[in-house]
Scaffold this motif. Structure first.
Motif, PDB file in Angstrom:
ATOM      1  N   LEU A   7       2.841 -27.176 -27.305  1.00 32.31           N
ATOM      2  CA  LEU A   7       1.438 -27.551 -27.202  1.00 32.31           C
ATOM      3  C   LEU A   7       0.732 -26.827 -26.071  1.00 32.31           C
ATOM      4  O   LEU A   7       1.353 -26.482 -25.052  1.00 32.31           O
ATOM      5  N   THR A   8      -0.553 -26.625 -26.251  1.00 36.15           N
ATOM      6  CA  THR A   8      -1.371 -26.130 -25.145  1.00 36.15           C
ATOM      7  C   THR A   8      -1.507 -27.255 -24.117  1.00 36.15           C
ATOM      8  O   THR A   8      -1.260 -28.437 -24.412  1.00 36.15           O
ATOM      9  N   CYS A  38       8.737 -38.486 -28.881  1.00 39.21           N
ATOM     10  CA  CYS A  38       9.735 -37.476 -29.260  1.00 39.21           C
ATOM     11  C   CYS A  38       9.062 -36.285 -29.947  1.00 39.21           C
ATOM     12  O   CYS A  38       9.370 -35.124 -29.652  1.00 39.21           O
ATOM     13  N   ALA A  39       8.137 -36.576 -30.851  1.00 45.99           N
ATOM     14  CA  ALA A  39       7.413 -35.500 -31.545  1.00 45.99           C
ATOM     15  C   ALA A  39       6.584 -34.689 -30.568  1.00 45.99           C
ATOM     16  O   ALA A  39       6.478 -33.455 -30.691  1.00 45.99           O
ATOM     17  N   CYS A  40       6.009 -35.349 -29.592  1.00 47.96           N
ATOM     18  CA  CYS A  40       5.208 -34.672 -28.572  1.00 47.96           C
ATOM     19  C   CYS A  40       6.074 -33.736 -27.740  1.00 47.96           C
ATOM     20  O   CYS A  40       5.707 -32.588 -27.474  1.00 47.96           O
ATOM     21  N   LYS A  90       1.107 -39.135 -39.519  1.00 49.43           N
ATOM     22  CA  LYS A  90       0.098 -38.068 -39.571  1.00 49.43           C
ATOM     23  C   LYS A  90       0.169 -37.205 -38.301  1.00 49.43           C
ATOM     24  O   LYS A  90       0.083 -35.965 -38.373  1.00 49.43           O
ATOM     25  N   THR A  91       0.354 -37.832 -37.155  1.00 51.18           N
ATOM     26  CA  THR A  91       0.439 -37.090 -35.896  1.00 51.18           C
ATOM     27  C   THR A  91       1.657 -36.180 -35.891  1.00 51.18           C
ATOM     28  O   THR A  91       1.585 -35.011 -35.474  1.00 51.18           O
ATOM     29  N   LEU A 131      -4.172 -34.508 -24.104  1.00 50.53           N
ATOM     30  CA  LEU A 131      -4.762 -35.426 -25.077  1.00 50.53           C
ATOM     31  C   LEU A 131      -3.734 -36.438 -25.578  1.00 50.53           C
ATOM     32  O   LEU A 131      -3.999 -37.641 -25.639  1.00 50.53           O
ATOM     33  N   LEU A 132      -2.546 -35.932 -25.924  1.00 54.24           N
ATOM     34  CA  LEU A 132      -1.499 -36.822 -26.436  1.00 54.24           C
ATOM     35  C   LEU A 132      -0.976 -37.768 -25.360  1.00 54.24           C
ATOM     36  O   LEU A 132      -0.736 -38.942 -25.615  1.00 54.24           O
ATOM     37  N   GLN A 133      -0.801 -37.252 -24.159  1.00 48.49           N
ATOM     38  CA  GLN A 133      -0.304 -38.100 -23.076  1.00 48.49           C
ATOM     39  C   GLN A 133      -1.304 -39.198 -22.736  1.00 48.49           C
ATOM     40  O   GLN A 133      -0.912 -40.341 -22.442  1.00 48.49           O
TER      41      GLN A 133
END
Length: 329
Positions: free
Chosen positions: A169-170, A162-164, A296-297, A176-178
């Motif tokens: 984001l670039t 959800c935060a992502c 933290k993320t 990176l997150l995925q």
């Protein structure tokens, strides 16, 4: 607040002395070492709302009463757990302070020290105690929910996703997150296959274990997190904590300490090959998809500056590799 509470225990408030306020303030709780009538106690005020998120089950009065019954069971079977000082009419009482209700509990004080820099001897001795704890708890029956950590893990992953999705984001940071989320899903799928063997466990991290000067365990002092846990899941958390050579703030872990803990636990009695595979992925999840990592993320994603994201994810990827490697498959 303390004077009002101890009146329910037939103790003289005029003799009250506060020896120490412990651990600061966590989960909106207060914890004190007090002396009343020349005897020391652990005094705890537990709030109704303890977490900002709902990954953990709610600590209702009924749950608290069940946990205290289990503590009695542990003490009757030789586990050096906290000993409750019952109130005059009940196990605990409710008191109000500044329009907030707290459950107040009083325990006999246990004198001891924390060991957070583990050695092979410390890990082995803790493994022995953890096995005894689980054996005493394995056939205990109560109405607390038998809920795998899989539920909390999936909720944490949903918070991360959800935060992502909400962040701007670039393409590089999105990828990176995925990739991290894909890796988390891979470990979740490996960790939660097959039947689960539930036992009761408390939070037995090193800050909740007391040792004497001869490195003997003299007390286990956490009760608010007592609940059913899959045995292998519980073992993963114990390995994470007792494989650390440089304390709780360090991510450095040792395969030798892991083997010492498993030897003390006599894990060979029940740990099958598929369990070892689960353990490897569960260890990754304990270190790399916990509340600390997700929180933290989220804070990085909610800020305007995402420059820390690459280093943050890389650090936890390395941590996950080290944790997973603690178990040879």
């Amino acid at each position: 607040m303390l004077r009002e509470a101890i009146q329910f225990y037939d103790l003289d408030p005029a003799t009250l002395q506060i020896e120490d306020r412990l651990h600061g303030m966590y989960h909106s709780d207060y914890h004190y070492k007090i002396r009343v009538e020349e005897k020391c106690y652990s005094a705890r005020f537990i709030g109704k709302r303890r977490y900002e998120h709902d990954v953990f089950f709610e600590l209702t009065d009924q749950v608290l009463a069940e946990q205290l019954d289990f503590i009695d069971h542990l003490n009757r079977h030789g586990i050096p757990f906290m000993r409750l000082q019952p109130a005059s009419t009940s196990k605990f009482v409710t008191v109000s302070w500044k329009n907030v209700d707290y459950r107040f509990l009083l325990f006999e004080w246990i004198e001891g020290r924390h060991i957070t820099h583990c050695t092979e001897s410390v890990s082995f001795k803790f493994g022995e105690m953890a096995r005894k704890f689980h054996e005493v708890a394995l056939h205990y029956r109560c109405s607390l929910p038998k809920q795998s950590q899989f539920v909390g893990t999936k909720q944490l992953l949903a918070l991360l996703e959800c935060a992502c999705s909400a962040a701007s984001l670039t393409t590089e940071n999105w990828d990176l997150l995925q990739n991290y989320i894909h890796l988390a899903n891979k470990h979740i799928n490996r960790a939660y296959a097959g039947e689960l063997e539930f036992t009761m466990q408390s939070d037995m991290n090193p800050l909740n274990i007391l040792w004497d000067e001869d490195e003997n365990i003299v007390g286990i002092i956490d009760f608010e997190h007592i609940g059913y846990c899959d045995r292998v899941e519980g073992l993963a958390w114990l390995i994470k904590w007792y494989s650390r050579t440089k304390g709780l703030k360090s991510h450095e872990v040792s395969p030798a300490l892991t083997e010492s803990l498993l030897l003390g636990y006599r894990a060979q009695d029940f740990l099958r090959q598929e369990d070892r595979q689960r353990l490897s992925s569960l260890l990754w999840l304990t270190g790399c998809l916990n509340w600390g990592f997700v929180d933290k993320t989220k804070k990085i994603l909610e800020s305007k500056d995402h420059s820390q994201l690459h280093e943050h994810l890389a650090k936890f990827r390395d941590r996950g590799l080290n944790l997973s490697a603690l178990i040879s498959i």
